[in-house]
Design a protein around this motif. Structure first.
Motif, PDB file in Angstrom:
ATOM      1  N   VAL A   1       0.845  -1.193   0.000  1.00 19.43           N
ATOM      2  CA  VAL A   1       0.000   0.000   0.000  1.00 19.43           C
ATOM      3  C   VAL A   1       0.878   1.241   0.000  1.00 19.43           C
ATOM      4  CG1 VAL A   1      -1.806   1.271   1.228  1.00 19.43           C
ATOM      5  CG2 VAL A   1      -1.810  -1.242   1.244  1.00 19.43           C
ATOM      6  N   VAL A   2       0.556   2.190  -0.867  1.00 15.25           N
ATOM      7  CA  VAL A   2       1.273   3.462  -0.893  1.00 15.25           C
ATOM      8  C   VAL A   2       0.286   4.602  -0.642  1.00 15.25           C
ATOM      9  CG1 VAL A   2       3.063   2.623  -2.460  1.00 15.25           C
ATOM     10  CG2 VAL A   2       1.027   3.722  -3.406  1.00 15.25           C
ATOM     11  N   ALA A   3       0.795   5.688  -0.118  1.00 11.06           N
ATOM     12  CA  ALA A   3      -0.035   6.837   0.238  1.00 11.06           C
ATOM     13  C   ALA A   3       0.419   8.077  -0.511  1.00 11.06           C
ATOM     14  CB  ALA A   3       0.051   7.075   1.744  1.00 11.06           C
ATOM     15  N   PRO A   4      -0.429   9.104  -0.577  1.00 10.75           N
ATOM     16  CA  PRO A   4      -0.030  10.342  -1.268  1.00 10.75           C
ATOM     17  C   PRO A   4       1.226  10.974  -0.704  1.00 10.75           C
ATOM     18  CG  PRO A   4      -2.404  10.321  -0.910  1.00 10.75           C
ATOM     19  CD  PRO A   4      -1.846   9.142  -0.151  1.00 10.75           C
ATOM     20  N   SER A   5       1.556  10.685   0.549  1.00 13.82           N
ATOM     21  CA  SER A   5       2.746  11.280   1.163  1.00 13.82           C
ATOM     22  C   SER A   5       4.037  10.592   0.733  1.00 13.82           C
ATOM     23  CB  SER A   5       2.633  11.198   2.692  1.00 13.82           C
ATOM     24  OG  SER A   5       2.514   9.847   3.110  1.00 13.82           O
ATOM     25  N   SER A   6       3.945   9.452   0.034  1.00 10.96           N
ATOM     26  CA  SER A   6       5.146   8.722  -0.376  1.00 10.96           C
ATOM     27  C   SER A   6       5.975   9.552  -1.349  1.00 10.96           C
ATOM     28  CB  SER A   6       4.755   7.408  -1.050  1.00 10.96           C
ATOM     29  OG  SER A   6       3.988   6.595  -0.189  1.00 10.96           O
TER      30      SER A   6
ATOM     31  N   ALA B   1      -3.125   1.844  -4.076  1.00  5.39           N
ATOM     32  CA  ALA B   1      -2.926   3.273  -3.856  1.00  5.39           C
ATOM     33  C   ALA B   1      -4.013   3.790  -2.922  1.00  5.39           C
ATOM     34  CB  ALA B   1      -2.969   4.035  -5.180  1.00  5.39           C
ATOM     35  N   SER B   2      -3.604   4.257  -1.760  1.00  8.96           N
ATOM     36  CA  SER B   2      -4.559   4.832  -0.822  1.00  8.96           C
ATOM     37  C   SER B   2      -5.001   6.186  -1.347  1.00  8.96           C
ATOM     38  CB  SER B   2      -3.912   4.989   0.556  1.00  8.96           C
ATOM     39  OG  SER B   2      -4.751   5.721   1.411  1.00  8.96           O
TER      40      SER B   2
ATOM     41  N   ALA C   1      -5.989  13.901  -4.783  1.00  8.57           N
ATOM     42  CA  ALA C   1      -4.701  13.264  -4.504  1.00  8.57           C
ATOM     43  C   ALA C   1      -4.642  11.849  -5.055  1.00  8.57           C
ATOM     44  CB  ALA C   1      -4.443  13.245  -3.000  1.00  8.57           C
ATOM     45  N   ALA C   2      -5.789  11.191  -5.167  1.00 12.74           N
ATOM     46  CA  ALA C   2      -5.802   9.823  -5.683  1.00 12.74           C
ATOM     47  C   ALA C   2      -5.363   9.778  -7.138  1.00 12.74           C
ATOM     48  CB  ALA C   2      -7.195   9.214  -5.537  1.00 12.74           C
ATOM     49  N   ALA C   3      -5.866  10.706  -7.943  1.00 13.49           N
ATOM     50  CA  ALA C   3      -5.487  10.746  -9.352  1.00 13.49           C
ATOM     51  C   ALA C   3      -4.014  11.124  -9.502  1.00 13.49           C
ATOM     52  CB  ALA C   3      -6.368  11.742 -10.108  1.00 13.49           C
ATOM     53  N   VAL C   4      -3.563  12.052  -8.678  1.00 17.95           N
ATOM     54  CA  VAL C   4      -2.153  12.466  -8.730  1.00 17.95           C
ATOM     55  C   VAL C   4      -1.261  11.293  -8.363  1.00 17.95           C
ATOM     56  CG1 VAL C   4      -0.412  13.976  -7.713  1.00 17.95           C
ATOM     57  CG2 VAL C   4      -2.687  14.875  -8.260  1.00 17.95           C
ATOM     58  N   LEU C   5      -1.627  10.572  -7.317  1.00 13.84           N
ATOM     59  CA  LEU C   5      -0.826   9.431  -6.890  1.00 13.84           C
ATOM     60  C   LEU C   5      -0.790   8.352  -7.966  1.00 13.84           C
ATOM     61  CD1 LEU C   5       0.789   7.891  -4.759  1.00 13.84           C
ATOM     62  CD2 LEU C   5      -1.383   7.179  -3.728  1.00 13.84           C
ATOM     63  N   THR C   6      -1.910   8.134  -8.613  1.00  2.00           N
ATOM     64  CA  THR C   6      -1.954   7.139  -9.690  1.00  2.00           C
ATOM     65  C   THR C   6      -1.026   7.530 -10.835  1.00  2.00           C
ATOM     66  OG1 THR C   6      -4.235   6.562  -9.116  1.00  2.00           O
ATOM     67  CG2 THR C   6      -3.465   5.934 -11.310  1.00  2.00           C
ATOM     68  N   ARG C   7      -1.030   8.792 -11.211  1.00  4.15           N
ATOM     69  CA  ARG C   7      -0.125   9.255 -12.280  1.00  4.15           C
ATOM     70  C   ARG C   7       1.328   9.072 -11.864  1.00  4.15           C
ATOM     71  NH1 ARG C   7      -4.033  13.460 -12.772  1.00  4.15           N
ATOM     72  NH2 ARG C   7      -2.741  14.916 -11.581  1.00  4.15           N
ATOM     73  N   ARG C   8       1.644   9.371 -10.621  1.00  6.88           N
ATOM     74  CA  ARG C   8       3.015   9.211 -10.143  1.00  6.88           C
ATOM     75  C   ARG C   8       3.431   7.742 -10.186  1.00  6.88           C
ATOM     76  NH1 ARG C   8       3.243  11.236  -4.422  1.00  6.88           N
ATOM     77  NH2 ARG C   8       5.494  10.911  -4.669  1.00  6.88           N
ATOM     78  N   LEU C   9       2.531   6.860  -9.829  1.00  5.51           N
ATOM     79  CA  LEU C   9       2.845   5.430  -9.865  1.00  5.51           C
ATOM     80  C   LEU C   9       3.063   4.953 -11.297  1.00  5.51           C
ATOM     81  CD1 LEU C   9       0.429   4.098  -7.130  1.00  5.51           C
ATOM     82  CD2 LEU C   9       2.897   3.691  -7.197  1.00  5.51           C
ATOM     83  N   ARG C  10       2.254   5.417 -12.212  1.00  8.53           N
ATOM     84  CA  ARG C  10       2.388   4.981 -13.599  1.00  8.53           C
ATOM     85  C   ARG C  10       3.740   5.380 -14.187  1.00  8.53           C
ATOM     86  NH1 ARG C  10      -2.303   2.746 -14.583  1.00  8.53           N
ATOM     87  NH2 ARG C  10      -4.300   3.789 -14.249  1.00  8.53           N
ATOM     88  N   ALA C  11       4.349   6.393 -13.601  1.00  9.44           N
ATOM     89  CA  ALA C  11       5.660   6.831 -14.089  1.00  9.44           C
ATOM     90  C   ALA C  11       6.777   5.892 -13.645  1.00  9.44           C
ATOM     91  CB  ALA C  11       5.951   8.249 -13.602  1.00  9.44           C
ATOM     92  N   VAL C  12       6.504   5.027 -12.640  1.00  7.60           N
ATOM     93  CA  VAL C  12       7.578   4.191 -12.101  1.00  7.60           C
ATOM     94  C   VAL C  12       7.276   2.698 -12.167  1.00  7.60           C
ATOM     95  CG1 VAL C  12       8.389   6.014 -10.554  1.00  7.60           C
ATOM     96  CG2 VAL C  12       6.693   4.365  -9.721  1.00  7.60           C
TER      97      VAL C  12
END
Length: 270
Positions: free
Chosen positions: A154-159, A177-178, A193-204
């Motif tokens: 599980v990852v959070a927006p603060s990661s 993704a929390s 923040a959920a959409a932002v976190l998802t985009r960040r994950l897709r980059a990695v």
């Protein structure tokens, strides 16, 4: 084919142009047999994957709704053997992927290799371990790989971006993704923040990204399905069961809510 079933399910929903619907309910709630029937009801009503919660006496990441259900299950005497029977019966009846979501302490005390082996024997597809640090996870991951189980972190927006990359690299199956900071529970809207976190994950990572915490209805499910590979719903389903002492009425409520959620992920909003 434990982990493969999960991978194939997520690939199939993506090929169909939609997100997967992942339902969560704790084992042993309202009873062991009642919990099995409830999980089956969500799958029959349109969920693609289920997470079986392993009730814990100190669920620090869970809000009051899931805490209440966990407490009732524990007072009813639920044990890990009941959790594994729940996995076995639900998978055997539906053929769909079943994961266990658990804090690390109960798994560690039971024995990580034993838990992985017995989960695989029950037909489980993997384990979601929200409080297991990636840096300390190598022994579990070895056992999980040996028994063809996915390890979902599980990852959070603060990661940080580095934390996201390290977590995704260590995990298999999908990344959880929390959608927000804090404990589980329904929310009246989807946090950006959920959409932002998802985009960040897709980059990695190329792993599917499933978003949970807070989704309560079909409209929110559709919104999350617009940017995520999977939509995880727990508290809203648990609350539906808590609303009545009549198990049949509770299952009927679960079926109605799951059907609305399933319709939502199939009419995803961009």
């Amino acid at each position: 084919m434990s982990q493969r079933l999960l991978t194939e399910t997520l690939a199939a929903t993506k090929a169909a142009g939609r997100a997967a619907l992942v339902s969560y309910l704790p084992a042993g709630f309202p009873t062991v047999d009642g919990g099995i029937a409830a999980l089956r009801a969500t799958l029959d009503a349109g969920a693609d994957i289920v997470e079986v919660g392993l009730p814990h006496s100190d669920p620090v990441l869970d809000g009051p709704v899931i805490q209440t259900a966990d407490d009732r299950a524990l007072r009813g005497g639920v044990r890990i053997a009941d959790v594994l029977r729940t996995v076995r019966d639900v998978h055997a009846a539906t053929g769909k992927p079943v994961l266990v979501m658990s804090y690390w302490n109960p798994v560690s005390r039971y024995g990580a290799e034993r838990f992985a082996r017995e989960l695989a024997d029950a037909g489980g597809s993997g384990c979601v371990l929200p409080d297991l640090p990636v840096a300390e996870s190598a022994p579990w991951r070895r056992h999980a790989e040996e028994h063809d189980l996915a390890t979902v972190f599980v990852v959070a927006p603060s990661s940080t971006d580095r934390q996201l990359a390290d977590t995704a690299a260590a995990g298999t199956g999908f990344v959880y993704a929390s959608a927000l900071m804090g404990v589980t529970g329904k929310r009246t809207s989807v946090d950006e923040a959920a959409a932002v976190l998802t985009r960040r994950l897709r980059a990695v990572t190329e792993l599917p990204v499933c978003v949970g915490m807070g989704v309560a209805d079909g409209e929110q499910a559709a919104e999350v399905a617009g940017f995520a590979d999977g939509v995880i719903v727990g508290s809203a389903l648990v609350e539906t069961l808590l609303a009545t002492d009549d198990e049949a009425m509770g299952r009927a409520g679960l079926e109605r809510l799951t059907a609305r959620l399933a319709a939502g992920v199939r009419t995803r909003t961009a």
